[in-house]
Design a protein around this motif. Sequence first.
Motif, mmCIF file in Angstrom:
data_model
loop_
_atom_site.group_PDB
_atom_site.id
_atom_site.type_symbol
_atom_site.label_atom_id
_atom_site.label_comp_id
_atom_site.label_asym_id
_atom_site.label_seq_id
_atom_site.Cartn_x
_atom_site.Cartn_y
_atom_site.Cartn_z
ATOM 1 N N MET A 154 2.516 3.365 -6.197
ATOM 2 C CA MET A 154 1.296 4.165 -6.112
ATOM 3 C C MET A 154 0.932 4.452 -4.655
ATOM 4 O O MET A 154 0.607 5.571 -4.280
ATOM 5 N N VAL A 155 1.035 3.419 -3.835
ATOM 6 C CA VAL A 155 0.677 3.582 -2.425
ATOM 7 C C VAL A 155 1.732 4.427 -1.706
ATOM 8 O O VAL A 155 1.419 5.237 -0.830
ATOM 9 N N GLY A 175 3.399 8.606 1.356
ATOM 10 C CA GLY A 175 4.721 9.105 1.729
ATOM 11 C C GLY A 175 5.520 8.091 2.527
ATOM 12 O O GLY A 175 6.532 8.411 3.134
ATOM 13 N N MET A 176 5.036 6.848 2.526
ATOM 14 C CA MET A 176 5.730 5.793 3.270
ATOM 15 C C MET A 176 6.162 4.673 2.333
ATOM 16 O O MET A 176 5.571 4.493 1.278
ATOM 17 N N GLU A 177 7.165 3.926 2.773
ATOM 18 C CA GLU A 177 7.666 2.838 1.944
ATOM 19 C C GLU A 177 6.821 1.580 2.127
ATOM 20 O O GLU A 177 6.458 1.235 3.256
ATOM 21 N N PHE A 178 6.513 0.918 1.030
ATOM 22 C CA PHE A 178 5.770 -0.350 1.079
ATOM 23 C C PHE A 178 6.576 -1.422 0.355
ATOM 24 O O PHE A 178 7.122 -1.166 -0.711
ATOM 25 N N ASN A 179 6.682 -2.609 0.949
ATOM 26 C CA ASN A 179 7.515 -3.661 0.362
ATOM 27 C C ASN A 179 6.755 -4.891 -0.074
ATOM 28 O O ASN A 179 7.301 -5.760 -0.730
ATOM 29 N N MET A 199 4.686 13.687 4.963
ATOM 30 C CA MET A 199 3.480 14.527 4.947
ATOM 31 C C MET A 199 2.629 14.191 3.722
ATOM 32 O O MET A 199 3.098 14.284 2.596
ATOM 33 N N ILE A 200 1.391 13.786 3.947
ATOM 34 C CA ILE A 200 0.582 13.390 2.798
ATOM 35 C C ILE A 200 -0.242 14.540 2.216
ATOM 36 O O ILE A 200 -0.774 14.440 1.137
ATOM 37 N N ILE A 231 -2.033 6.179 10.120
ATOM 38 C CA ILE A 231 -1.322 5.268 9.221
ATOM 39 C C ILE A 231 0.105 5.000 9.711
ATOM 40 O O ILE A 231 0.578 3.865 9.668
ATOM 41 N N VAL A 232 0.777 6.035 10.205
ATOM 42 C CA VAL A 232 2.151 5.849 10.710
ATOM 43 C C VAL A 232 2.144 4.823 11.852
ATOM 44 O O VAL A 232 2.971 3.915 11.895
#
Lengths: 149, 142
Positions: free
Chosen positions: A64-65, A70-74, B1-2, B29-30
């Motif tokens: 969901m996050v 658009g980023m990977e979460f572990n 890109m969000i 966030i990045v």
Amino acid sequence: MKAEYVNPFYQATIQVFKLMLDLDLKRVLEADGADSQVIVQLSVSGDLTGTITYHFPEEMALKMVQIMSGMEFNELDSFVTSALAEIANIISGNAMSNLFERNYRCDISPPQVLTSPPEGLNTVPTLRLPLETKWGTLIINIALRETPS
Amino acid sequence: MIWKEKYRIGVSMIDKQHQELFRRVEDFIVNLRSSGKWEDRQEKVKSTMEFMKEYVVVHFRAEEEYQKKINYPGLAEHQRIHAGFKEEINNFAQKFEEEGYQEDLVQSLAGKLLAWLINHVASEDQKIGSYAKSLGGDSNEG
């Protein structure tokens, strides 16, 4: 506890998942709780009193996050739990609007992230709403009763 | 890109600002999620957070001005929602003052902010676009 309390949550969850995550949910009869999960609880007051508890399995929580950022979460760190607490807050807020249309006027407390499942679930009448996605099943426990006047 | 195309509300001034806001949130966030020691990263995280916060204020003000201009009937409710969000951000700012600039706290702020913003733009702000459209298709003049 009345089954009519469930539909407002069902509708709100379907809508929020679609809008924010482009993710479909399917209501299923039963589901086992995941070993690792994010648990978010909110209190309800007003015409109805009780708690709503959301159990997001780890894989679903991370996905969901990931969809939102658009980023990977572990791992289930404070970014993830805070984002999910906000989503539970949004769903519950929308459910309160749906309940209002059924003439129940209620407020919710700010969401709390719990580190373990809440106790007393067996003593308070609770309706379980399991909603399946491809990344596991979200379980919403709805424990509400009419506030004595 | 969000940012996603479906977040567009059809009012070009607001859509442009939303895209800028999402860019600044993403930049924050990045930086926040980058690897390395917190002590080495925190100045950059802090500056991208301030850069984003500045724009939240600018954007909320412009969006409310636009709603006034078109006599949007949901203005008071929308102002209430903006004010509630600003108050939550200020609560975080106060915690930073009291407890120091802890990474965990910044991660919490970012997670909440991301979810809040996506829902607000995808849901509440769409109502402004629908109303502007109902006034007669002049919505892109902003």
